[in-house]
Design an enzyme around this catalytic site. Structure first.
Site, PDB file in Angstrom:
ATOM      1  N   SER A  94       0.747  -1.234  -0.044  1.00  0.00           N
ATOM      2  CA  SER A  94      -0.002  -0.006  -0.138  1.00  0.00           C
ATOM      3  C   SER A  94       0.841   1.204  -0.045  1.00  0.00           C
ATOM      4  CB  SER A  94      -0.853  -0.165   1.155  1.00  0.00           C
ATOM      5  OG  SER A  94      -1.892   1.020   1.118  1.00  0.00           O
ATOM      6  N   HIS A 203      -8.164   1.592  -1.296  1.00  0.00           N
ATOM      7  CA  HIS A 203      -8.121   0.563  -2.179  1.00  0.00           C
ATOM      8  C   HIS A 203      -9.468  -0.347  -2.599  1.00  0.00           C
ATOM      9  CE1 HIS A 203      -3.738   0.673  -2.083  1.00  0.00           C
ATOM     10  NE2 HIS A 203      -3.891   0.417  -0.706  1.00  0.00           N
TER      11      HIS A 203
END
Length: 311
Positions: A94, A203
């Site tokens: 991430s 996300h």
């Protein structure tokens, strides 16, 4: 010296803690200099925040992101300065992908610090506090989790956000939809369902407006060819071309992290040892669940640095 069987990975949000890097900051003057460079861009004392808190401020997305990037990059620089081997691949989970791009010399460090601070603010602005949620689902296969999310959506958003390892998927979306998905996952036989203490549902499609805003910022920044290939979250492909890296990165905010596939790709390319470069040990645990034959160790303090350098 490049060690083809070695890779470095960089953690994302959740690995931060007050006091991180305290020992390294005392023993390596480079840490203070790197944090000073970041602080000059941010207009506040980032090292003091990391060492002294307050914790609630450090855990706010717009502060967490530059703090983790700077901490992980400082460790990378210490590794290099002390003769550490050059890895064959870099990857980040991430937010950690931005750190990987800095260490691969794709992004200038100071530019990246400012960018991730903006990224944090943009992400927080995209979804009102309390309107989004994330949860970790353990004990179900990927397809079952995807089906659970489809059944729970009911015209809201909930989807797989992180495929961490076979048997654990993080989901994200509107708070109500995530709650419904958690209930369905339990009924489907999930071993554990754990709500995550986050303020931003990363996300997933709720981040599309944020991605559009971030695109404007990214377009202002020059990307260079990667000195070390970076395995990117969105499709688990290793890249060095700056244009291709930028294109994949712009999908990063609203599409899932394919972490288990990133690790599998590096393993298949001959990586047998991975160093987690940054605070915490989250990624080492995930990697062992992907493939227990990959040797993992982390660098987060002086003792772990010495241990890694001696291997």
């Amino acid at each position: 010296m490049t060690t083809d069987g070695l890779a470095f990975v960089f953690p994302g949000q959740g690995s931060q803690s007050v006091g991180m890097l305290s020992g390294l900051a005392e023993n390596f003057p480079a840490v203070t200099g790197i944090f000073a460079e970041a602080s000059a861009r941010l207009d506040y004392d980032l090292l003091s925040l990391c060492l002294n808190g307050p914790e609630d401020k450090l855990n706010r997305t717009e502060y967490t992101q530059p703090a983790l990037l700077t901490a992980s990059y400082a460790i990378w620089r210490i590794w290099q300065d002390n003769g550490g081997a050059r890895p064959g691949f870099l990857a980040g989970h991430s937010l950690g992908e931005y750190t990987a791009l800095v260490c691969a010399e794709v992004l200038d460090f100071a530019d990246a610090v400012e960018l991730v601070a903006d990224r944090g603010r943009i992400m927080q602005d995209a979804v009102p506090h309390g309107a989004g949620a994330m949860a970790a689902v353990s004990g179900l296969d990927d397809d079952t989790v995807i089906d659970v999310c489809a059944g729970a959506a009911q015209e809201e958003v909930v989807s797989a956000a992180n495929f961490n390892f076979p048997g654990q998927v993080v989901i994200a979306g509107n708070a109500g939809a995530v709650e419904r998905a958690c209930d369905l996952a339990k009924k489907a036989g999930a071993r554990r369902v754990t709500p995550l203490p986050v303020s931003v549902p990363a996300h997933c499609r709720l981040m599309l407006p944020a991605a559009d805003r971030l695109q404007l910022r990214v377009n202002e920044i020059d990307f260079a060819p990667a000195a070390i290939p970076v395995v990117q979250n969105v499709d688990a492909r290793a890249r060095t071309d700056p244009g291709e890296i930028k294109e994949a990165m712009m999908l990063h905010m609203h599409q899932p992290v394919l972490w288990s596939k990133c690790i599998a790709l590096m393993r298949d390319k001959g990586i047998g040892r991975i160093i987690e470069c940054g605070p915490g040990r989250v990624l080492s645990g995930l990697i062992r669940r992907v493939d227990k034959n990959i040797a993992c160790n982390g660098i987060s303090d002086t003792a772990s640095l010495d241990a890694a350098l001696s291997m």
